[in-house]
Design a protein around this motif. Structure first.
Motif, short mmCIF file in Angstrom:
data_model
loop_
_atom_site.label_atom_id
_atom_site.label_comp_id
_atom_site.label_asym_id
_atom_site.label_seq_id
_atom_site.Cartn_x
_atom_site.Cartn_y
_atom_site.Cartn_z
N ALA A 115 0.84 -1.20 0.00
CA ALA A 115 0.00 0.00 0.00
C ALA A 115 0.88 1.25 0.00
O ALA A 115 0.58 2.23 -0.70
CB ALA A 115 -0.93 -0.01 1.20
N ASP A 116 1.97 1.19 0.73
CA ASP A 116 2.88 2.34 0.75
C ASP A 116 3.53 2.56 -0.61
O ASP A 116 3.69 3.69 -1.06
CB ASP A 116 3.96 2.14 1.82
N LEU A 117 3.90 1.46 -1.27
CA LEU A 117 4.49 1.60 -2.60
C LEU A 117 3.49 2.20 -3.58
O LEU A 117 3.84 3.01 -4.43
CB LEU A 117 4.97 0.23 -3.12
N VAL A 118 2.23 1.77 -3.43
CA VAL A 118 1.18 2.32 -4.30
C VAL A 118 1.00 3.82 -4.03
O VAL A 118 0.87 4.62 -4.96
CB VAL A 118 -0.14 1.56 -4.11
N ASP A 119 1.03 4.19 -2.77
CA ASP A 119 0.96 5.62 -2.42
C ASP A 119 2.10 6.40 -3.05
O ASP A 119 1.91 7.52 -3.55
CB ASP A 119 1.03 5.80 -0.89
N ALA A 120 3.29 5.81 -3.01
CA ALA A 120 4.45 6.50 -3.57
C ALA A 120 4.26 6.73 -5.07
O ALA A 120 4.58 7.80 -5.59
CB ALA A 120 5.72 5.68 -3.31
N ARG A 121 3.73 5.72 -5.74
CA ARG A 121 3.46 5.90 -7.16
C ARG A 121 2.46 7.03 -7.37
O ARG A 121 2.64 7.86 -8.25
CB ARG A 121 2.92 4.61 -7.78
N LYS A 122 1.42 7.04 -6.55
CA LYS A 122 0.40 8.07 -6.70
C LYS A 122 1.02 9.47 -6.59
O LYS A 122 0.72 10.36 -7.38
CB LYS A 122 -0.67 7.91 -5.62
N LYS A 123 1.90 9.62 -5.63
CA LYS A 123 2.54 10.93 -5.45
C LYS A 123 3.31 11.35 -6.70
O LYS A 123 3.20 12.48 -7.17
CB LYS A 123 3.49 10.87 -4.24
N ARG A 124 4.09 10.42 -7.25
CA ARG A 124 4.87 10.73 -8.45
C ARG A 124 3.97 11.09 -9.62
O ARG A 124 4.25 12.00 -10.39
CB ARG A 124 5.77 9.54 -8.80
N ARG A 125 2.88 10.33 -9.74
CA ARG A 125 1.96 10.56 -10.86
C ARG A 125 1.25 11.89 -10.72
O ARG A 125 0.99 12.58 -11.72
CB ARG A 125 0.95 9.43 -10.94
N LEU A 126 0.90 12.25 -9.49
CA LEU A 126 0.26 13.54 -9.25
C LEU A 126 1.17 14.68 -9.69
O LEU A 126 0.74 15.64 -10.33
CB LEU A 126 -0.07 13.68 -7.77
N ALA A 127 2.44 14.55 -9.35
CA ALA A 127 3.41 15.60 -9.73
C ALA A 127 3.49 15.72 -11.25
O ALA A 127 3.49 16.83 -11.80
CB ALA A 127 4.78 15.28 -9.14
N LYS A 128 3.53 14.58 -11.92
CA LYS A 128 3.58 14.60 -13.38
C LYS A 128 2.31 15.23 -13.95
O LYS A 128 2.37 16.05 -14.86
CB LYS A 128 3.71 13.17 -13.92
N LEU A 129 1.18 14.83 -13.41
CA LEU A 129 -0.10 15.35 -13.89
C LEU A 129 -0.14 16.86 -13.82
O LEU A 129 -0.55 17.54 -14.77
CB LEU A 129 -1.25 14.75 -13.07
N GLU A 130 0.33 17.40 -12.71
CA GLU A 130 0.32 18.85 -12.56
C GLU A 130 1.18 19.52 -13.63
O GLU A 130 0.80 20.55 -14.19
CB GLU A 130 0.81 19.24 -11.16
#
Lengths: 200, 200
Positions: A115-130
């Motif tokens: 779950a933590d690894l998935v969260d980490a991916r989410k963070k990276r993807r959010l940054a890219k999306l922005e």
DNA sequence: TTATCCATGTAATCGGTTACATGATTGT
DNA sequence: ACAATCATGTAACCGATTACATGGATAA
């Protein structure tokens, strides 16, 4: 012949202007990171080959307080080669995703860490999306999407960018759903005892 | 150390049972094609290395009307190695998408051909989506998603599958939008004359 | 003072694809 | 008659990553 797709990613980027090898690697991160990536080393090598083949040409800029630059641009031959490749047949690309392999193989004991690894991916993807959304606002420059698609000299970059935006959005939504599912299940497993066969 | 992700994709697949090298390559297409792919040659090589390292073991099955098989399964050591890797830190994966490079570089003359390439991608993705949805129905076996996520011994495969389903759905939607945009723009360019500077 | 940026490359290695090789069996 | 399936591999090649190397300028 072969793939050599890096070659065409470089040529495509050079449609937007002149770049040094160093800048190309950074440009990849800025405008093309959505669908391509390469390290400077690889780009230098490819530029060298393409220069020998006459697909790109360089002019040297001598600098005082910095190392000298070689700024590359497309030649007519390069443009033609790129044009031919664009509509040439290409085979399906295979997705490889390490995180999904981890997920696939995960056992009870690892759910929370996953779950933590998935969260980490989410963070990276959010940054890219922005970053993609900023780019979108910049290229639209106040116009509606419809207007832009009529007026812009090249619509491809926008269509590709939109693919990136959708992809990041969808990835983020999946990350949230998956992280929830992992934590809910981990909590349930914990409630019912760590040992599988040690029920109440 | 290194990536060697194929190794772990193989180990992960062997969690589901015993396979020959040949079957593993096909199993990749069936259950793991969502996030990994490999040709038999590569798998044979990796199995050989892993056998030497004691991560997998093989039993030979002699057949009459077929070549003999070597059926591989996980060893305890292999399970441990996989377990350690699952939660080890991993770096972001880079997307590479040739079609988007083509799109990015496309000029007016190529818009209609690009629309066809986008259609072709849509077709392939639709086929994959259908297969994933069949798999989903099979693993759910009538249960609701919520039930399944509580009951299934391993939920990872379902979470990964769901990523694949979402991805294909989103890709298909983008393909439809992009093909439309390409054709609309191509029609407009045709109406206003093929030569850019030859306006009425 | 340490780290990062600019700017270029070479060398070694690894991961993946393509081509080649064998050979009986089953389906079109 | 021809192609595909099962089942295993070897060898050559290519594309990508990692490590190494240089060296002044600016920012923390």
């Amino acid at each position: 012949m072969n793939r050599m797709s890096l070659r065409f990613a470089v040529l495509a980027t050079l449609l937007d202007g002149e770049f040094t090898g160093y800048d190309l690697a950074r440009q990849f991160d800025a405008s093309v990171s959505n669908f391509w990536h390469a390290l400077p080393q690889q780009i230098y090598g490819e530029l060298k080959k393409m220069e020998e083949e006459g697909l790109v040409e360089a002019r040297t800029v001598i600098q005082e307080s910095r190392p000298n630059k070689r700024i590359f641009s497309l030649t007519t031959l390069g443009r033609e080669e790129l044009g031919r490749w664009i509509t040439a047949p290409g085979r399906p690309s295979s997705n490889k995703d390490e995180l999904l392999v981890r997920l696939y193989a995960a056992g009870t004991a690892q759910l929370l860490l996953l779950a933590d690894l998935v969260d980490a991916r989410k963070k990276r993807r959010l940054a890219k999306l922005e970053r993609y959304q900023q780019t979108r606002a910049r290229v639209l420059a106040g116009r509606s999407e419809e207007e832009y698609l009529c007026q812009a000299p090249r619509i491809g970059p926008y269509l590709a960018l939109q693919r990136g935006i959708r992809f990041e959005e969808d990835t983020i939504a999946w990350c949230e759903w998956a992280a929830d599912a992992l934590r809910i299940r981990a909590a349930k497993d914990a409630r019912e005892g760590a040992l599988p066969a040690a029920g109440a």
